[in-house]
Design a protein around this motif. Structure first.
Motif, PDB file in Angstrom:
ATOM      1  N   PRO A   1      22.337 -42.080  26.485  1.00  0.00           N
ATOM      2  CA  PRO A   1      22.907 -41.349  27.709  1.00  0.00           C
ATOM      3  C   PRO A   1      22.455 -40.880  28.853  1.00  0.00           C
ATOM      4  CG  PRO A   1      23.411 -40.555  25.803  1.00  0.00           C
ATOM      5  CD  PRO A   1      22.394 -40.749  25.486  1.00  0.00           C
ATOM      6  N   PHE A   2      23.405 -40.664  30.392  1.00  0.00           N
ATOM      7  CA  PHE A   2      22.432 -40.348  31.427  1.00  0.00           C
ATOM      8  C   PHE A   2      23.630 -39.045  31.692  1.00  0.00           C
ATOM      9  CE2 PHE A   2      26.272 -43.115  33.149  1.00  0.00           C
ATOM     10  CZ  PHE A   2      26.796 -42.172  33.779  1.00  0.00           C
ATOM     11  N   LYS A   3      24.288 -38.703  31.076  1.00  0.00           N
ATOM     12  CA  LYS A   3      25.328 -37.669  31.253  1.00  0.00           C
ATOM     13  C   LYS A   3      26.384 -37.277  29.596  1.00  0.00           C
ATOM     14  CE  LYS A   3      28.859 -40.037  33.600  1.00  0.00           C
ATOM     15  NZ  LYS A   3      30.295 -39.541  35.266  1.00  0.00           N
ATOM     16  N   MET A   4      26.889 -36.421  29.408  1.00  0.00           N
ATOM     17  CA  MET A   4      28.156 -36.172  28.463  1.00  0.00           C
ATOM     18  C   MET A   4      28.949 -36.085  29.505  1.00  0.00           C
ATOM     19  SD  MET A   4      28.896 -32.729  26.168  1.00  0.00           S
ATOM     20  CE  MET A   4      30.053 -32.222  26.646  1.00  0.00           C
TER      21      MET A   4
END
Length: 192
Positions: A14-17
């Motif tokens: 993933p690139f962010k939460m």
């Protein structure tokens, strides 16, 4: 290319939460608490859900209205806390002052070595950590876990937040504010 390099090249993460969701027996009180802590804005609310955000994400936190569910059990498996980072000790201490004026106080203040951290408890009994990294380089934060200081005290040293604020207001640098032992608390009590 080695097998390890090929595996890393194929790695998709993933690139962010995006967001965190809470089940709430006391949704209105809990939403108001998070709105105050994060200076957040309301994105959506109906009888079931509330969405809020404190940045450009369409919703960072969501709250399910579930009156009548049992209170959180302190000795149960699950998430211990969620941590949020500030860019400077001044941002962390300014947030502490703002929250203190609103009657929201930390339950534990500790310099872990790699971070200076203040733990808060929401109305549902969930803990959040507001922190600042003690070193400008992430590698230095990670390397702290391999020091003798960490081996001898994995939790860190508690500090008096008002003492740290006094240092900050007197012009102490981030390095001085984040030094292990700065504004050391009179007693070391550990998390509640």
């Amino acid at each position: 290319m080695t097998t390890l390099q090929a595996a890393q090249a194929d790695r998709v993460v993933p690139f962010k939460m995006a967001h965190l969701v809470y089940r709430c027996a006391r949704r209105a009180e809990t939403v108001a608490w998070y709105m105050a802590v994060f200076q957040a804005k309301l994105v959506f609310e109906d009888n079931v859900l509330t969405f809020i955000t404190y940045d450009d994400e369409h919703h960072r936190l969501a709250f399910f209205n579930m009156p009548g569910i049992p209170d959180k059990q302190t000795e149960a498996a699950g998430v211990h806390h969620v941590a949020y980072s500030y860019q400077s000790a001044g941002e962390l201490l300014g947030t502490y002052k703002r929250l203190k004026a609103a009657g929201i106080l930390p339950v534990w203040c500790i310099n872990h070595g790699p971070t200076t951290s203040m733990y808060y408890r929401d109305p549902e009994g969930n803990d959040i950590e507001l922190q600042v990294d003690n070193y400008p380089d992430q590698a230095d934060c990670a390397n702290f876990f391999h020091t003798e200081t960490f081996a001898n005290n994995i939790m860190g040293i508690e500090f008096d937040p008002d003492g740290l604020v006094a240092m900050w207001e007197a012009g102490a640098s981030d390095a001085e504010l984040c030094a292990l032992g700065a504004a050391r608390a009179a007693e070391q009590k550990g998390p509640q």
